[in-house]
Scaffold this active site. Structure first.
Site, PDB file in Angstrom:
ATOM      1  N   SER A  99       8.344   1.315  -5.890  1.00 16.18           N
ATOM      2  CA  SER A  99       7.051   1.514  -7.061  1.00 16.18           C
ATOM      3  C   SER A  99       6.234   2.203  -5.492  1.00 16.18           C
ATOM      4  O   SER A  99       5.271   3.233  -5.888  1.00 16.18           O
ATOM      5  CB  SER A  99       5.654   0.345  -7.015  1.00 16.18           C
ATOM      6  OG  SER A  99       6.567   0.040  -7.914  1.00 16.18           O
TER       7      SER A  99
ATOM      8  N   LYS B  59      -4.022   2.458  -4.528  1.00 14.47           N
ATOM      9  CA  LYS B  59      -3.623   2.081  -6.054  1.00 14.47           C
ATOM     10  C   LYS B  59      -4.713   0.488  -6.542  1.00 14.47           C
ATOM     11  O   LYS B  59      -4.425   0.075  -6.166  1.00 14.47           O
ATOM     12  CB  LYS B  59      -2.245   1.592  -5.483  1.00 14.47           C
ATOM     13  CG  LYS B  59      -1.581   1.008  -7.465  1.00 14.47           C
ATOM     14  CD  LYS B  59      -0.044   0.426  -7.067  1.00 14.47           C
ATOM     15  CE  LYS B  59       0.806   0.605  -8.031  1.00 14.47           C
ATOM     16  NZ  LYS B  59       2.551   0.014  -7.393  1.00 14.47           N
TER      17      LYS B  59
ATOM     18  N   SER C 202       6.133   2.686  -9.768  1.00 16.13           N
ATOM     19  CA  SER C 202       5.063   2.576 -10.195  1.00 16.13           C
ATOM     20  C   SER C 202       3.609   3.161  -9.632  1.00 16.13           C
ATOM     21  O   SER C 202       1.810   3.660 -10.024  1.00 16.13           O
ATOM     22  CB  SER C 202       4.033   1.177  -9.823  1.00 16.13           C
ATOM     23  OG  SER C 202       4.063   0.155  -9.579  1.00 16.13           O
TER      24      SER C 202
END
Length: 501
Positions: free
Chosen positions: A183, A84, A159
């Site tokens: 997330s 990420k 996210s």
């Protein structure tokens, strides 16, 4: 070059290592295969923000090491990992999802990235997230919207959207997400994957941009439980750069997560069903979610799990509202992080907001920017912080009262939202009906497990919440379920639907 055909689709760490040892598969071949897949399919998906320009070189170095020593560098030797883009990577741009930071190159690796490299992994690519991880959806000012791996008209979930869609679409072997309010678990749920929120402090947060520092934790996102356990064995441990990781000194399971999978059994497990947070069967988006979760419950029950139906958490809605600190804490945490970085183009959340360096549909920014610079100036702040402890004790009391190993509920009450719904602003960050905030706001560990699919082929995940340092038990239950249900299914949207969007 290997003479034995090897396909990267749905492969695992174990299968890759067997192919290296027995069939001559090289890390370079593996990296090249994933990069070709990304090049072919990611233009529409938008899971990947940046390819590591040195991935091929790093893979070649691992091949040389293996050829000379006959040994693998570590437990993730040659494994291409999607990380990420919230985690800093030395020499690789790290955007935090924001257009203003697309050329920011950190000087040092996040501890998670450092541990991956030490274990022999190849950082293949950085993946998309909504700006500064502030939301449940995929909208990013640096990379646009990440599409769901199973339905390109639906969101991949935030996210950690790029890691979720990327791992589901086999753009990498395993993935790293981060979880503050859900997330890692929401993208896992929306993309037929396993996503873990570990006890805070088991995995170092150093080098990750924060959102709510006392809720933040990196977490693995994988296609199989065994790969998740392998990642935990690499990532968990004390880090002097993150004082929260003293928690890792309190568990007996460092380095044993995969080994303890073999002790897994479902028979005799006691799991409570929290129907308080199931959506209404009258809701066309909640009904299919409930149906899939009920089918998963039946499979677990048939395997010997004892369910305690309709447990309740007293004052749940009040606790959820009172313990939500995103709009108070995030401004200070993001600003502290940026102001302590040498090369960042912007130094505060106010500057990010003033430069409009976030996607316009990331509505949480409007709430965050209006918070005081010091959250303790808010009259409710200390009461809200204490309410998180009360909430945790309330949940743990329910578990003790019913002698539960875990509590089960849908990750999210509804199906992954369509882009039309999001663009019409049907949901805001603070009204989106995700149940992942229960674990986040009690700071308890939880795992998202693929429950199955709706008749239309949309993935649905369910969550297991447990006590602090219960990661082994959560992995064991997930592993047992995985063996009986085989819930993982490769997406079939490539070659067709994506190219027509």
């Amino acid at each position: 070059m290997t003479n034995i055909p090897f396909t990267i689709e749905e492969t695992t760490v174990t299968e890759i290592h067997e192919a290296i040892k027995k069939n001559g598969l090289t890390s370079v071949e593996l990296v090249d295969s994933y990069l070709k897949r990304i090049e072919e399919y990611d233009k529409e998906v938008r899971a990947v923000v940046t390819i590591n320009p040195k991935a091929g070189k790093e893979a070649a170095e691992l091949d040389t090491y293996y050829r000379k020593t006959g040994k693998m560098k570590g437990p993730l030797h040659g494994i291409p990992v999607l990380v990420k883009d919230q985690a800093e990577t030395a020499g690789i741009p790290t955007s935090f999802g924001s257009e203003a930071f697309k050329h920011y190159i950190p000087e040092v690796d996040a501890t998670v990235v450092e541990k991956l490299r030490e274990a022999g992994a190849v950082i293949l690519a950085k993946t998309n997230l909504c700006d500064f991880a502030a939301g449940w959806f995929s909208f990013s000012s640096v990379n646009g919207q990440t599409r769901n791996a199973y339905d390109p008209n639906r969101d991949a979930g935030g996210s950690s959207a790029g890691t979720g869609a990327g791992v589901a679409l086999n753009f990498g072997t395993i993935g790293i997400g981060e979880d503050t309010g859900g997330s890692a678990r929401i993208p896992a749920s929306f993309n037929n994957l396993f996503g873990l929120r570990p006890t805070i402090g088991l995995i170092s947060r150093f080098g990750f941009s924060p959102l709510v520092h006392f809720q933040d934790t990196p977490g693995p996102i994988t296609r199989t439980v065994r790969d998740m356990a392998k990642l935990m064995d690499v990532l968990v441990g004390y880090d002097p750069k993150d004082e929260f990781t003293t928690a890792a000194t309190l568990t007996k399971h460092v380095g044993q997560y995969e080994a303890l999978l073999e002790e897994s059994t479902l028979k005799g497990r006691r799991i409570g069903i929290l129907r308080q947070v199931f959506g209404s069967n009258e809701d066309m988006d909640s009904y299919p979610v409930n149906q899939v979760v009920e089918a998963a419950i039946k499979k677990l029950k048939d395997a010997g799990v004892e369910f305690i139906d309709e447990i309740t958490i007293p004052n749940l809605e009040q606790y959820l509202e009172e313990t939500s600190l995103y709009t108070l804490q995030s401004k200070k945490d993001i600003t502290n992080f940026l102001s302590n970085r040498v090369r960042t183009p912007l130094k505060s959340l106010d500057e990010v907001y003033d430069h409009k360096a976030f996607h316009p549909l990331n509505d949480l920014f409007h709430d965050i920017v209006n918070a005081p610079d010091d959250p303790t100036e808010a009259e409710s702040y200390y009461r809200q912080r204490w309410a998180q402890e009360e909430f945790k004790q309330e949940v743990l009391n329910v578990m003790a009262m019913h002698q539960l190993d875990a509590i089960l509920y849908p990750d999210v009450k509804i199906l992954p939202p369509t882009y039309q719904d999001l663009e019409d602003e049907k949901w805001t960050c603070l009204t989106f009906p995700t149940n992942t905030v229960i674990a986040s706001q009690t700071k308890l560990p939880a795992i998202s497990i693929p429950g199955g699919f709706t008749p239309e082929g949309i993935p649905v995940g369910f969550e297991l919440l447990s006590k602090p340092f219960s990661e082994v038990e959560l992995l064991q239950i997930a592993y047992g379920y995985e063996q009986i249900a085989q819930p993982r299914r490769e997406p079939s949207t490539l070659n067709g639907d994506l190219e027509s969007v």
